[in-house]
Design an enzyme around this catalytic site. Structure first.
Site, short mmCIF file in Angstrom:
data_model
loop_
_atom_site.label_atom_id
_atom_site.label_comp_id
_atom_site.label_asym_id
_atom_site.label_seq_id
_atom_site.Cartn_x
_atom_site.Cartn_y
_atom_site.Cartn_z
CG HIS A 1 -0.22 0.29 2.49
ND1 HIS A 1 0.61 -0.63 3.10
CD2 HIS A 1 -0.19 1.40 3.26
CE1 HIS A 1 1.12 -0.09 4.20
NE2 HIS A 1 0.64 1.15 4.31
CG HIS B 1 0.54 5.62 3.27
ND1 HIS B 1 -0.80 5.47 3.50
CD2 HIS B 1 1.17 4.79 4.14
CE1 HIS B 1 -0.98 4.60 4.48
NE2 HIS B 1 0.19 4.17 4.89
#
Length: 188
Positions: free
Chosen positions: A97, A112
């Protein structure tokens, strides 16, 4: 030391990159061919299309307070993260992620995807790069499934932080609507 801990806690420690398709299919999409972007030193281009907000408005205290650096959040309109400049991948979260990338002139970026998405343990995320890999602006780094993030009740804002922003005298952001590879951050 605190920043290193916070980064490790936020994006996780990576021993090995595992690529899992975001769409649930059996194969990951091939990395896109980088577009011909002339990268200006000190410039970060949008890794996704969407709406740019200052990092202080990201709905997460760690990102909003600048603990990991200053930058932007982008409310994405698609689930593909592209390289924001020519550089080298410095880290890939084991949950796929988040990714770190360093520019040739020393700028360090953390991308992110989502808030608290580490809790999804990689479900809905695919990493198409590895640590140490050289990439060109526009090359696909990650893909993510916005519907899975929504189903897990997490915001899917893509956070783009200059983790070494204290090394720069001035950091300028360009808020508002953007397309992938539009200029979103400049440092001097």
């Amino acid at each position: 030391m605190a920043v290193a801990f916070a980064l490790t806690y936020t994006i996780g420690y990576k021993e090995e990159v595992e690529t899992v398709p975001a769409s649930g299919g059996s194969e990951s999409p091939a990395p896109s061919a980088p577009s011909a972007v002339k990268c200006a030193p000190g410039t970060v281009y949008a890794p996704v299309s969407g709406t740019v907000i200052p990092s202080e408005q990201v709905p997460d205290e760690t990102f909003a307070t600048g603990v990991l650096g200053r930058g932007v959040g982008i409310q994405p309109s698609e689930g593909v993260v592209a390289a924001p400049f020519d550089g080298e991948i410095s880290t890939v979260a084991d949950t796929r992620h988040a990714v770190g990338i360093s520019s040739p002139d020393g700028m360090e970026i953390l991308i992110h995807v989502g808030v608290d998405t580490v809790a999804m343990n990689g479900d809905g995320f695919a990493a198409l790069v590895q640590e140490g890999q050289k990439v060109k602006a526009g090359e696909t780094l990650l893909t993510f499934d916005r519907a899975k993030i929504a189903a897990a009740q997490h915001p899917d804002v893509v956070v783009v932080l200059v983790t070494n922003s204290d090394d720069y005298e001035n950091l300028t952001i360009h808020p508002g609507e953007c397309k992938a590879l539009d200029k979103v951050i400049e440092v001097k």
